[in-house]
Design a protein around this motif. Structure first.
Motif, short mmCIF file in Angstrom:
data_model
loop_
_atom_site.label_atom_id
_atom_site.label_comp_id
_atom_site.label_asym_id
_atom_site.label_seq_id
_atom_site.Cartn_x
_atom_site.Cartn_y
_atom_site.Cartn_z
N PRO A 27 0.84 -1.19 0.00
CA PRO A 27 0.00 0.00 0.00
C PRO A 27 0.88 1.25 0.00
O PRO A 27 2.00 1.23 0.54
N GLU A 28 0.39 2.30 -0.60
CA GLU A 28 1.11 3.58 -0.60
C GLU A 28 0.96 4.22 0.78
O GLU A 28 -0.14 4.30 1.33
N LEU A 29 2.08 4.68 1.36
CA LEU A 29 2.05 5.32 2.67
C LEU A 29 2.31 6.82 2.51
O LEU A 29 2.81 7.28 1.50
N ARG A 30 2.00 7.58 3.55
CA ARG A 30 2.18 9.02 3.51
C ARG A 30 3.13 9.45 4.64
O ARG A 30 2.71 9.71 5.76
N PRO A 31 4.45 9.52 4.34
CA PRO A 31 5.39 9.98 5.36
C PRO A 31 5.14 11.43 5.73
O PRO A 31 4.67 12.23 4.92
N LYS A 32 5.47 11.78 6.94
CA LYS A 32 5.37 13.15 7.43
C LYS A 32 6.76 13.65 7.79
O LYS A 32 7.63 12.88 8.18
N GLN A 33 6.93 14.95 7.67
CA GLN A 33 8.21 15.53 8.10
C GLN A 33 8.28 15.47 9.62
O GLN A 33 7.30 15.74 10.32
N THR A 34 9.44 15.12 10.15
CA THR A 34 9.60 15.11 11.59
C THR A 34 9.94 16.50 12.08
O THR A 34 10.52 17.31 11.37
N VAL A 88 8.90 25.51 2.16
CA VAL A 88 8.83 24.83 3.46
C VAL A 88 10.02 25.16 4.35
O VAL A 88 9.87 25.55 5.50
N GLY A 89 11.24 25.00 3.83
CA GLY A 89 12.44 25.34 4.59
C GLY A 89 13.09 24.20 5.33
O GLY A 89 14.20 24.34 5.84
N HIS A 90 12.42 23.04 5.40
CA HIS A 90 12.98 21.95 6.20
C HIS A 90 14.27 21.40 5.60
O HIS A 90 15.25 21.16 6.31
N GLY A 91 14.29 21.18 4.28
CA GLY A 91 15.50 20.69 3.64
C GLY A 91 16.65 21.67 3.76
O GLY A 91 17.82 21.29 3.88
N THR A 92 16.31 22.96 3.74
CA THR A 92 17.33 24.00 3.93
C THR A 92 17.90 23.93 5.33
O THR A 92 19.12 24.06 5.54
N PHE A 136 8.88 16.71 -1.30
CA PHE A 136 7.74 17.22 -0.54
C PHE A 136 7.12 18.41 -1.25
O PHE A 136 7.83 19.25 -1.80
N PRO A 137 5.79 18.54 -1.22
CA PRO A 137 5.13 19.73 -1.76
C PRO A 137 5.11 20.85 -0.73
O PRO A 137 5.55 20.67 0.40
N ASP A 168 14.44 15.57 0.74
CA ASP A 168 13.66 16.41 1.64
C ASP A 168 12.79 17.37 0.82
O ASP A 168 12.28 16.99 -0.22
N THR A 169 12.70 18.61 1.28
CA THR A 169 11.87 19.63 0.62
C THR A 169 12.65 20.45 -0.39
O THR A 169 12.17 21.49 -0.84
N GLY A 170 13.83 19.98 -0.76
CA GLY A 170 14.73 20.79 -1.57
C GLY A 170 15.66 21.60 -0.68
O GLY A 170 15.62 21.49 0.55
N ILE A 171 16.51 22.41 -1.28
CA ILE A 171 17.43 23.27 -0.52
C ILE A 171 17.40 24.66 -1.13
O ILE A 171 17.48 24.81 -2.35
#
Length: 308
Positions: free
Chosen positions: A114-121, A195-199, A229-230, A157-160
């Motif tokens: 099944p397809e899962l939906r990971p979340k950012q920690t 988002v900024g998380h990957g940065t 990530f979107p 991640d969300t990009g940099i």
């Protein structure tokens, strides 16, 4: 901060000639809100007609079947797809289990998930920017000259935001962030747009000298960015995670790191299988775990180390 600690340990082990080994874990059943209803990942036995396989799914289940993402990589070949309007999916979790068993019996199917939906920690700001270096003894490694020179680290991640002055202010050969892709939008610009998380993760790893007076754990590495990530807080999907890790692997990353969590600790799920193959091929993979503590989900539910 967990990801940074794991990454630093990986760098140390690589520098000392050891290989990290993490045993697979098992956990509670998947939680409903982590599953993308009617969406699946299939690993196929060999290269072939993907549309032909999806047509067989349609004949087996009825309803409509739409292709999500081709997973055509050296270590993982398959496809993700969405099924809608199938009578076989009626009946909640039990109906979905029956549908999965029926699809798993189709020719060429090695495994179906099944397809899962990971979340950012989550992560916490540190008042003292030097505190993490002291706590993890990175300062001592810097004193010995270990700063990551010659190592390529892929950040999934969300990009940099490579325009940030602490991250080199440019993208491409010769820049700190020198390679990568935006897999979510399907282009060659892995910019962290919203988002900024990957940065944030890239800064932990490799921040350059800046006005705040601190540097990253390994400021001399070369970074790669895979945006999966979107914008917003909806998270991504497990096929994107598989694609991101494999893209980073095929881009020549020496280490691949991600900060995300899945409501699954099973070594047999699709992400665990795909990333474990990359680790077994000689590229250490680190995944942040335990950043979000709700008290009701169990020790191993919110994320897990998939490299083993």
């Amino acid at each position: 901060m967990v990801a940074a600690g794991i990454l630093v340990l990986t760098l140390l082990l690589r520098g000392l000639g050891f290989a990290a080994s993490v045993p697979p874990t098992q956990t509670l059943p998947l939680l409903d809100d982590s599953i993308v209803k009617g969406s699946y990942i299939a690993e196929l036995e060999s290269e072939g007609d993907i549309q032909g396989f999806l047509d067989r799914v349609h004949l087996k289940l009825g309803g409509s079947v739409s292709r999500r993402l081709d997973l055509d990589y050296f270590l993982f070949k398959g496809v993700s797809f969405q099924v809608e309007g199938s009578d076989q999916l009626v009946g909640g979790d039990n109906g979905d289990s029956i549908a999965r068993r029926m699809m798993a019996e189709l020719p060429r199917v090695k495994k179906l998930w099944p397809e899962l939906r990971p979340k950012q920690t989550g992560y916490n700001q540190q008042k003292d920017p030097y505190a993490p270096h002291v706590m993890t003894q990175i300062d001592k490694m810097h004193e010995r000259g270990f700063t990551g020179n010659g190592t390529r680290i892929g950040v999934v991640d969300t990009g940099i935001d490579y325009t940030h002055p602490a991250l080199g202010s440019c993208f491409g050969p010769g820049c700190l962030v020198s390679y990568g892709r935006d897999l979510y939008d399907g282009d060659d610009d892995p910019m962290d747009e919203c988002v900024g998380h990957g940065t944030h993760v890239a800064g932990i790893i490799a921040a350059q000298t800046n006005a705040l007076g601190f540097i990253g754990a390994a400021p001399d590495v070369t970074l790669g960015a895979c945006r999966i990530f979107p914008c917003g807080n909806d998270g991504t999907t497990s096929d994107m995670v598989i694609a991101g890790f494999n893209q980073a692997f095929e881009d020549g990353s020496d280490i691949i790191t991600a900060s995300l969590g899945l409501f699954s600790g099973w070594a047999e799920d699709a992400v665990a299988v795909a990333v474990s193959r990359i680790a077994e091929a000689g590229v250490p993979c680190t995944v942040a775990i335990g950043n979000q503590v709700g008290g009701t989900e169990g020790m191993f539910v919110k994320g897990r180390v998939v490299a083993r």
